[in-house]
Design a protein around this motif. Structure first.
Motif, PDB file in Angstrom:
ATOM      1  N   HIS A 110      -6.896   9.439  -6.603  1.00 55.69           N
ATOM      2  CA  HIS A 110      -8.215   8.991  -6.085  1.00 55.69           C
ATOM      3  C   HIS A 110      -9.150   9.959  -5.709  1.00 55.69           C
ATOM      4  CE1 HIS A 110     -10.747   6.569  -3.427  1.00 55.69           C
ATOM      5  NE2 HIS A 110     -10.396   5.383  -4.186  1.00 55.69           N
ATOM      6  N   TRP A 111     -10.174   9.951  -6.221  1.00 50.64           N
ATOM      7  CA  TRP A 111     -11.342  10.769  -5.718  1.00 50.64           C
ATOM      8  C   TRP A 111     -11.174  11.151  -4.454  1.00 50.64           C
ATOM      9  CZ3 TRP A 111     -15.145  10.237  -2.355  1.00 50.64           C
ATOM     10  CH2 TRP A 111     -15.511   9.043  -1.721  1.00 50.64           C
ATOM     11  N   TRP A 112     -11.181  10.318  -3.197  1.00 52.00           N
ATOM     12  CA  TRP A 112     -11.231  10.718  -1.999  1.00 52.00           C
ATOM     13  C   TRP A 112     -10.033  11.664  -1.527  1.00 52.00           C
ATOM     14  CZ3 TRP A 112     -13.457  11.478   2.526  1.00 52.00           C
ATOM     15  CH2 TRP A 112     -12.873  11.503   3.108  1.00 52.00           C
ATOM     16  N   TRP A 113      -8.896  11.196  -1.993  1.00 50.64           N
ATOM     17  CA  TRP A 113      -7.606  12.176  -1.486  1.00 50.64           C
ATOM     18  C   TRP A 113      -8.038  13.482  -2.365  1.00 50.64           C
ATOM     19  CZ3 TRP A 113      -6.149   7.011  -1.490  1.00 50.64           C
ATOM     20  CH2 TRP A 113      -5.648   6.629  -0.065  1.00 50.64           C
ATOM     21  N   ARG A 114      -8.317  13.686  -3.685  1.00 54.83           N
ATOM     22  CA  ARG A 114      -8.500  14.955  -4.275  1.00 54.83           C
ATOM     23  C   ARG A 114      -9.530  15.582  -3.798  1.00 54.83           C
ATOM     24  NH1 ARG A 114      -4.713  14.604  -4.687  1.00 54.83           N
ATOM     25  NH2 ARG A 114      -4.876  16.896  -4.655  1.00 54.83           N
TER      26      ARG A 114
ATOM     27  N   TYR B 232       0.697  -1.228  -0.081  1.00 56.71           N
ATOM     28  CA  TYR B 232       0.100  -0.079  -0.064  1.00 56.71           C
ATOM     29  C   TYR B 232       1.068   1.332   0.073  1.00 56.71           C
ATOM     30  CZ  TYR B 232      -3.678   3.413   1.423  1.00 56.71           C
ATOM     31  OH  TYR B 232      -4.541   4.412   1.492  1.00 56.71           O
ATOM     32  N   ARG B 233       1.905   1.330   0.794  1.00 55.96           N
ATOM     33  CA  ARG B 233       2.761   2.318   0.794  1.00 55.96           C
ATOM     34  C   ARG B 233       3.446   2.716  -0.550  1.00 55.96           C
ATOM     35  NH1 ARG B 233       6.831   0.368   3.697  1.00 55.96           N
ATOM     36  NH2 ARG B 233       5.705   0.592   5.670  1.00 55.96           N
ATOM     37  N   GLU B 234       3.674   1.474  -1.078  1.00 57.68           N
ATOM     38  CA  GLU B 234       4.177   1.885  -2.579  1.00 57.68           C
ATOM     39  C   GLU B 234       3.055   2.423  -3.582  1.00 57.68           C
ATOM     40  OE1 GLU B 234       5.628  -1.942  -4.301  1.00 57.68           O
ATOM     41  OE2 GLU B 234       6.936  -2.234  -2.678  1.00 57.68           O
ATOM     42  N   ARG B 235       1.817   2.209  -3.360  1.00 56.91           N
ATOM     43  CA  ARG B 235       0.729   2.913  -4.132  1.00 56.91           C
ATOM     44  C   ARG B 235       0.334   4.190  -3.719  1.00 56.91           C
ATOM     45  NH1 ARG B 235      -3.951  -0.513  -4.335  1.00 56.91           N
ATOM     46  NH2 ARG B 235      -4.688   1.073  -5.870  1.00 56.91           N
ATOM     47  N   TYR B 236       0.847   4.496  -2.449  1.00 61.17           N
ATOM     48  CA  TYR B 236       0.242   5.801  -1.774  1.00 61.17           C
ATOM     49  C   TYR B 236       0.286   7.001  -2.511  1.00 61.17           C
ATOM     50  CZ  TYR B 236      -1.338   8.371   2.265  1.00 61.17           C
ATOM     51  OH  TYR B 236      -1.837   9.342   3.089  1.00 61.17           O
ATOM     52  N   ARG B 237       1.367   7.321  -2.921  1.00 56.42           N
ATOM     53  CA  ARG B 237       1.430   8.609  -3.821  1.00 56.42           C
ATOM     54  C   ARG B 237       0.621   8.614  -4.989  1.00 56.42           C
ATOM     55  NH1 ARG B 237       5.442  11.904  -2.213  1.00 56.42           N
ATOM     56  NH2 ARG B 237       7.267  10.852  -1.039  1.00 56.42           N
ATOM     57  N   ASP B 238       0.481   7.497  -5.747  1.00 58.93           N
ATOM     58  CA  ASP B 238      -0.477   7.637  -7.101  1.00 58.93           C
ATOM     59  C   ASP B 238      -1.929   7.771  -6.587  1.00 58.93           C
ATOM     60  OD1 ASP B 238      -0.628   6.957  -9.822  1.00 58.93           O
ATOM     61  OD2 ASP B 238      -1.463   5.580  -9.171  1.00 58.93           O
ATOM     62  N   LEU B 239      -2.313   7.002  -5.308  1.00 58.98           N
ATOM     63  CA  LEU B 239      -3.231   7.117  -4.952  1.00 58.98           C
ATOM     64  C   LEU B 239      -3.974   8.545  -4.656  1.00 58.98           C
ATOM     65  CD1 LEU B 239      -4.040   3.678  -2.897  1.00 58.98           C
ATOM     66  CD2 LEU B 239      -5.288   4.456  -4.955  1.00 58.98           C
ATOM     67  N   HIS B 240      -2.748   9.079  -3.927  1.00 62.38           N
ATOM     68  CA  HIS B 240      -3.002  10.499  -3.431  1.00 62.38           C
ATOM     69  C   HIS B 240      -3.285  11.564  -4.706  1.00 62.38           C
ATOM     70  CE1 HIS B 240      -1.828  14.438  -1.609  1.00 62.38           C
ATOM     71  NE2 HIS B 240      -2.572  14.119  -0.593  1.00 62.38           N
ATOM     72  N   ALA B 241      -2.549  11.149  -5.443  1.00 67.01           N
ATOM     73  CA  ALA B 241      -2.561  12.012  -6.841  1.00 67.01           C
ATOM     74  C   ALA B 241      -4.129  11.740  -7.543  1.00 67.01           C
ATOM     75  CB  ALA B 241      -1.290  12.027  -7.670  1.00 67.01           C
TER      76      ALA B 241
END
Length: 107
Positions: free
Chosen positions: A16-20, A5-14
């Motif tokens: 994923h609708w929730w983080w955006r 999950y840590r490896e994907r975290y930056r991409d998800l943050h950039a």
């Protein structure tokens, strides 16, 4: 945090609708309601800072520090530019340090 999950975290943050949506809401709140009340020398602490992905919102407002319990982020090269302490927030010694703004998102 799981390493995968840590490896994907930056991409998800950039992406994923929730983080955006959350970042937009936090940015509006900080700029509209909080920033005008802070002095130019404000001290800001983000608890659960992870790899510092919210620092771009916080650093323009003052001197920003982070606390992160997941030591897996220690080797992240982006954090070399920031004051991030690793460990449990309630167990860390901040001495006489005081903060004008404390942020804790998704912790």
């Amino acid at each position: 945090m799981e390493p995968a999950y840590r490896e994907r975290y930056r991409d998800l943050h950039a992406k994923h609708w929730w983080w955006r949506a959350r970042e937009t809401a936090v940015q509006r709140l900080i700029v509209r309601d909080i920033a005008p009340r802070l002095s130019a020398r404000a001290r800001i602490l983000e608890i659960g800072s992870g790899p510092g992905l919210n620092f771009h919102l916080l650093t323009p407002l003052g001197r920003t520090s982070g606390v992160e319990i997941d030591e897996g982020w220690k080797s992240d090269p982006e954090l070399a530019h920031y004051d991030v302490r690793f460990g449990n927030f309630v167990e860390l010694d901040f001495g006489n340090e005081r903060f004008d703004l404390v942020v804790a998102l998704d912790v």
